[in-house]
Write a protein that holds these residues in place. Sequence first.
Motif, PDB file in Angstrom:
ATOM      1  N   ASP A  26       4.216  -6.815  43.573  1.00 57.33           N
ATOM      2  CA  ASP A  26       5.648  -6.963  43.804  1.00 57.33           C
ATOM      3  C   ASP A  26       6.362  -6.551  42.523  1.00 57.33           C
ATOM      4  OD1 ASP A  26       8.249  -7.734  44.301  1.00 57.33           O
ATOM      5  OD2 ASP A  26       7.708  -9.659  45.181  1.00 57.33           O
ATOM      6  N   CYS A  27       6.890  -5.351  42.526  1.00 57.19           N
ATOM      7  CA  CYS A  27       7.534  -4.777  41.344  1.00 57.19           C
ATOM      8  C   CYS A  27       8.751  -5.596  40.919  1.00 57.19           C
ATOM      9  CB  CYS A  27       7.925  -3.334  41.650  1.00 57.19           C
ATOM     10  SG  CYS A  27       8.579  -2.451  40.233  1.00 57.19           S
ATOM     11  N   ILE A  28       9.525  -6.080  41.873  1.00 57.09           N
ATOM     12  CA  ILE A  28      10.716  -6.876  41.562  1.00 57.09           C
ATOM     13  C   ILE A  28      10.308  -8.177  40.880  1.00 57.09           C
ATOM     14  CG2 ILE A  28      12.723  -8.066  42.533  1.00 57.09           C
ATOM     15  CD1 ILE A  28      12.876  -4.992  42.704  1.00 57.09           C
ATOM     16  N   ALA A  29       9.326  -8.862  41.434  1.00 57.54           N
ATOM     17  CA  ALA A  29       8.855 -10.114  40.837  1.00 57.54           C
ATOM     18  C   ALA A  29       8.277  -9.863  39.449  1.00 57.54           C
ATOM     19  CB  ALA A  29       7.811 -10.768  41.740  1.00 57.54           C
ATOM     20  N   TRP A  30       7.543  -8.784  39.306  1.00 52.74           N
ATOM     21  CA  TRP A  30       6.952  -8.446  38.014  1.00 52.74           C
ATOM     22  C   TRP A  30       8.036  -8.176  36.969  1.00 52.74           C
ATOM     23  CZ3 TRP A  30       7.288  -3.652  35.505  1.00 52.74           C
ATOM     24  CH2 TRP A  30       6.508  -3.517  34.359  1.00 52.74           C
ATOM     25  N   ALA A  31       9.056  -7.436  37.355  1.00 57.88           N
ATOM     26  CA  ALA A  31      10.097  -7.040  36.410  1.00 57.88           C
ATOM     27  C   ALA A  31      11.021  -8.193  36.024  1.00 57.88           C
ATOM     28  CB  ALA A  31      10.913  -5.890  36.994  1.00 57.88           C
ATOM     29  N   PHE A  32      11.174  -9.170  36.914  1.00 64.36           N
ATOM     30  CA  PHE A  32      12.173 -10.203  36.669  1.00 64.36           C
ATOM     31  C   PHE A  32      11.602 -11.617  36.585  1.00 64.36           C
ATOM     32  CE2 PHE A  32      14.465  -6.650  38.617  1.00 64.36           C
ATOM     33  CZ  PHE A  32      15.378  -6.401  37.590  1.00 64.36           C
ATOM     34  N   GLY A  33      10.329 -11.749  36.262  1.00 59.34           N
ATOM     35  CA  GLY A  33       9.780 -13.068  35.969  1.00 59.34           C
ATOM     36  C   GLY A  33       9.274 -13.866  37.147  1.00 59.34           C
ATOM     37  N   GLY A  34       8.824 -13.227  38.182  1.00 56.80           N
ATOM     38  CA  GLY A  34       8.257 -13.929  39.329  1.00 56.80           C
ATOM     39  C   GLY A  34       9.170 -13.895  40.533  1.00 56.80           C
ATOM     40  N   SER A  35       8.593 -14.122  41.699  1.00 58.05           N
ATOM     41  CA  SER A  35       9.367 -14.024  42.934  1.00 58.05           C
ATOM     42  C   SER A  35      10.329 -15.194  43.123  1.00 58.05           C
ATOM     43  CB  SER A  35       8.435 -13.915  44.142  1.00 58.05           C
ATOM     44  OG  SER A  35       7.633 -15.075  44.235  1.00 58.05           O
ATOM     45  N   ALA A  36      10.120 -16.271  42.398  1.00 55.42           N
ATOM     46  CA  ALA A  36      11.009 -17.431  42.528  1.00 55.42           C
ATOM     47  C   ALA A  36      12.141 -17.419  41.505  1.00 55.42           C
ATOM     48  CB  ALA A  36      10.203 -18.711  42.389  1.00 55.42           C
ATOM     49  N   SER A  37      12.165 -16.438  40.601  1.00 55.12           N
ATOM     50  CA  SER A  37      13.235 -16.401  39.608  1.00 55.12           C
ATOM     51  C   SER A  37      14.568 -16.097  40.287  1.00 55.12           C
ATOM     52  CB  SER A  37      12.942 -15.355  38.530  1.00 55.12           C
ATOM     53  OG  SER A  37      13.162 -14.060  39.023  1.00 55.12           O
ATOM     54  N   VAL A  38      15.629 -16.509  39.652  1.00 55.21           N
ATOM     55  CA  VAL A  38      16.963 -16.343  40.230  1.00 55.21           C
ATOM     56  C   VAL A  38      17.287 -14.862  40.425  1.00 55.21           C
ATOM     57  CG1 VAL A  38      19.426 -16.733  39.822  1.00 55.21           C
ATOM     58  CG2 VAL A  38      17.779 -18.506  39.249  1.00 55.21           C
ATOM     59  N   VAL A  39      16.957 -14.038  39.452  1.00 54.85           N
ATOM     60  CA  VAL A  39      17.272 -12.610  39.552  1.00 54.85           C
ATOM     61  C   VAL A  39      16.489 -11.966  40.690  1.00 54.85           C
ATOM     62  CG1 VAL A  39      17.253 -10.400  38.333  1.00 54.85           C
ATOM     63  CG2 VAL A  39      17.833 -12.482  37.089  1.00 54.85           C
TER      64      VAL A  39
END
Length: 75
Positions: A26-39
Amino acid sequence: MMDRIALFILLVGGLNWGLVGLFRFDCIAWAFGGSASVVSRLIYILVALSAVWCISLFFRRNEVLESREHHRRFD
């Protein structure tokens, strides 16, 4: 302009889902600190809203074609 922005966001989301499906990455989760992060969650919501917006594309006539037909009638 909104159509293009929504399509771009949907493209990013679709490519991300392709990576998840093919490589479990998951590129989005990887880039922004995990799938549960606010971003990450905001980006996921933005992708979903873009998909909802793009549903309207199925029900609209093409403005370019409509404009050409209008000009043909009055030439």
